[in-house]
Design a protein around this motif. Structure first.
Motif, PDB file in Angstrom:
ATOM      1  N   UNK A  52       9.191  11.452   9.626  1.00 52.14           N
ATOM      2  CA  UNK A  52       7.863  10.890   9.366  1.00 52.14           C
ATOM      3  C   UNK A  52       7.860  10.154   8.026  1.00 52.14           C
ATOM      4  N   UNK A  53       8.410  10.785   6.989  1.00 52.82           N
ATOM      5  CA  UNK A  53       8.427  10.184   5.649  1.00 52.82           C
ATOM      6  C   UNK A  53       9.231   8.880   5.647  1.00 52.82           C
ATOM      7  N   UNK A  54      10.422   8.912   6.194  1.00 52.78           N
ATOM      8  CA  UNK A  54      11.296   7.726   6.179  1.00 52.78           C
ATOM      9  C   UNK A  54      10.692   6.597   7.018  1.00 52.78           C
ATOM     10  N   UNK A  55      10.197   6.929   8.194  1.00 50.55           N
ATOM     11  CA  UNK A  55       9.591   5.910   9.048  1.00 50.55           C
ATOM     12  C   UNK A  55       8.364   5.294   8.379  1.00 50.55           C
ATOM     13  N   UNK A  56       7.504   6.138   7.809  1.00 50.39           N
ATOM     14  CA  UNK A  56       6.297   5.634   7.129  1.00 50.39           C
ATOM     15  C   UNK A  56       6.685   4.740   5.954  1.00 50.39           C
ATOM     16  N   UNK A  57       7.682   5.164   5.194  1.00 54.68           N
ATOM     17  CA  UNK A  57       8.091   4.389   4.024  1.00 54.68           C
ATOM     18  C   UNK A  57       8.596   3.004   4.415  1.00 54.68           C
ATOM     19  N   UNK A  58       9.531   2.967   5.369  1.00 56.35           N
ATOM     20  CA  UNK A  58      10.154   1.693   5.725  1.00 56.35           C
ATOM     21  C   UNK A  58       9.299   0.852   6.680  1.00 56.35           C
ATOM     22  N   UNK A  59       8.770   1.464   7.741  1.00 61.70           N
ATOM     23  CA  UNK A  59       8.073   0.697   8.781  1.00 61.70           C
ATOM     24  C   UNK A  59       6.660   0.303   8.376  1.00 61.70           C
ATOM     25  N   UNK A  60       6.094   0.970   7.398  1.00 66.47           N
ATOM     26  CA  UNK A  60       4.747   0.622   6.971  1.00 66.47           C
ATOM     27  C   UNK A  60       4.733   0.102   5.538  1.00 66.47           C
ATOM     28  N   UNK A  61       5.051   0.960   4.596  1.00 69.00           N
ATOM     29  CA  UNK A  61       4.915   0.613   3.186  1.00 69.00           C
ATOM     30  C   UNK A  61       5.829  -0.489   2.706  1.00 69.00           C
ATOM     31  N   UNK A  62       7.119  -0.298   2.840  1.00 74.72           N
ATOM     32  CA  UNK A  62       8.072  -1.278   2.326  1.00 74.72           C
ATOM     33  C   UNK A  62       7.945  -2.619   3.053  1.00 74.72           C
ATOM     34  N   UNK A  63       7.794  -2.584   4.360  1.00 76.31           N
ATOM     35  CA  UNK A  63       7.650  -3.800   5.141  1.00 76.31           C
ATOM     36  C   UNK A  63       6.412  -4.586   4.683  1.00 76.31           C
ATOM     37  N   UNK A  64       5.305  -3.877   4.462  1.00 75.58           N
ATOM     38  CA  UNK A  64       4.072  -4.534   4.004  1.00 75.58           C
ATOM     39  C   UNK A  64       4.267  -5.156   2.624  1.00 75.58           C
ATOM     40  N   UNK A  65       4.915  -4.437   1.717  1.00 71.70           N
ATOM     41  CA  UNK A  65       5.148  -4.972   0.367  1.00 71.70           C
ATOM     42  C   UNK A  65       6.037  -6.212   0.436  1.00 71.70           C
ATOM     43  N   UNK A  66       7.080  -6.165   1.245  1.00 71.76           N
ATOM     44  CA  UNK A  66       7.981  -7.325   1.387  1.00 71.76           C
ATOM     45  C   UNK A  66       7.205  -8.529   1.922  1.00 71.76           C
ATOM     46  N   UNK A  67       6.370  -8.324   2.923  1.00 66.14           N
ATOM     47  CA  UNK A  67       5.574  -9.431   3.467  1.00 66.14           C
ATOM     48  C   UNK A  67       4.636 -10.004   2.409  1.00 66.14           C
ATOM     49  N   UNK A  68       3.995  -9.137   1.641  1.00 63.54           N
ATOM     50  CA  UNK A  68       3.107  -9.611   0.571  1.00 63.54           C
ATOM     51  C   UNK A  68       3.884 -10.455  -0.428  1.00 63.54           C
ATOM     52  N   UNK A  69       4.994  -9.941  -0.889  1.00 62.77           N
ATOM     53  CA  UNK A  69       5.758 -10.660  -1.917  1.00 62.77           C
ATOM     54  C   UNK A  69       6.325 -11.975  -1.403  1.00 62.77           C
TER      55      UNK A  69
END
Length: 159
Positions: A52-69
């Protein structure tokens, strides 16, 4: 110099909410252990919670930050938003970074078998919604009007 009015009225870093809940629940569990009689074996709970932690981090948080940047905008909610991001995880949740924070609390609660954190997780979601999401949505609606209202109709706040 940025216009202070061209930003959401978020007053503090939203990650402090789940971080505070995690730290508080660890302390409370040590002082006032809560055992509901349900336990998962260590290998299983590490895989489930860690997944859950790894999926949430990569599939939600990190992906969203990369798209924003990549779009030239900041993930910090108190900075101006030049456009509404609708790609990646923003196609199925308007708040992937906040959803990530809630899911990380859930995953850590499972890993640590910390019932206090599990009980705090819905409160984390409510506090994020009240102190971060609502001010952001008000700002985006003021700035983008019908474009944002249409996005709100198509995409759920959480899931």
């Amino acid at each position: 110099m940025t216009d202070r009015h061209d930003a959401a009225a978020v007053r503090f870093p939203p990650p402090l909410i789940p971080l505070g809940a995690i730290l508080l629940s660890v302390v409370v569990q040590r002082v006032w252990p809560l055992d509901l009689g349900v336990s998962l074996s260590p290998p299983f709970r590490y895989w489930v919670g860690g997944g859950i932690v790894v999926t949430a981090f990569f599939a939600l948080g990190l992906w969203a930050v990369v798209l924003f940047r990549r779009a030239g905008q900041s993930e910090l909610p108190w900075t101006p938003t030049p456009r509404i991001e609708q790609r990646g995880p923003f196609r199925f949740t308007r708040n992937p970074m906040y959803l990530q924070m809630v899911l990380i609390c859930l995953g850590l609660a499972i890993i640590m078998m910390n019932w206090w954190l599990l009980l705090c997780t819905p409160i984390v979601g409510w506090l994020l919604q009240r102190h971060a999401i609502h001010p952001e949505e008000a700002y985006l609606e003021r700035k983008f009007g019908d474009e944002y209202r249409d996005y709100k109709r198509r995409v759920s706040r959480w899931l």
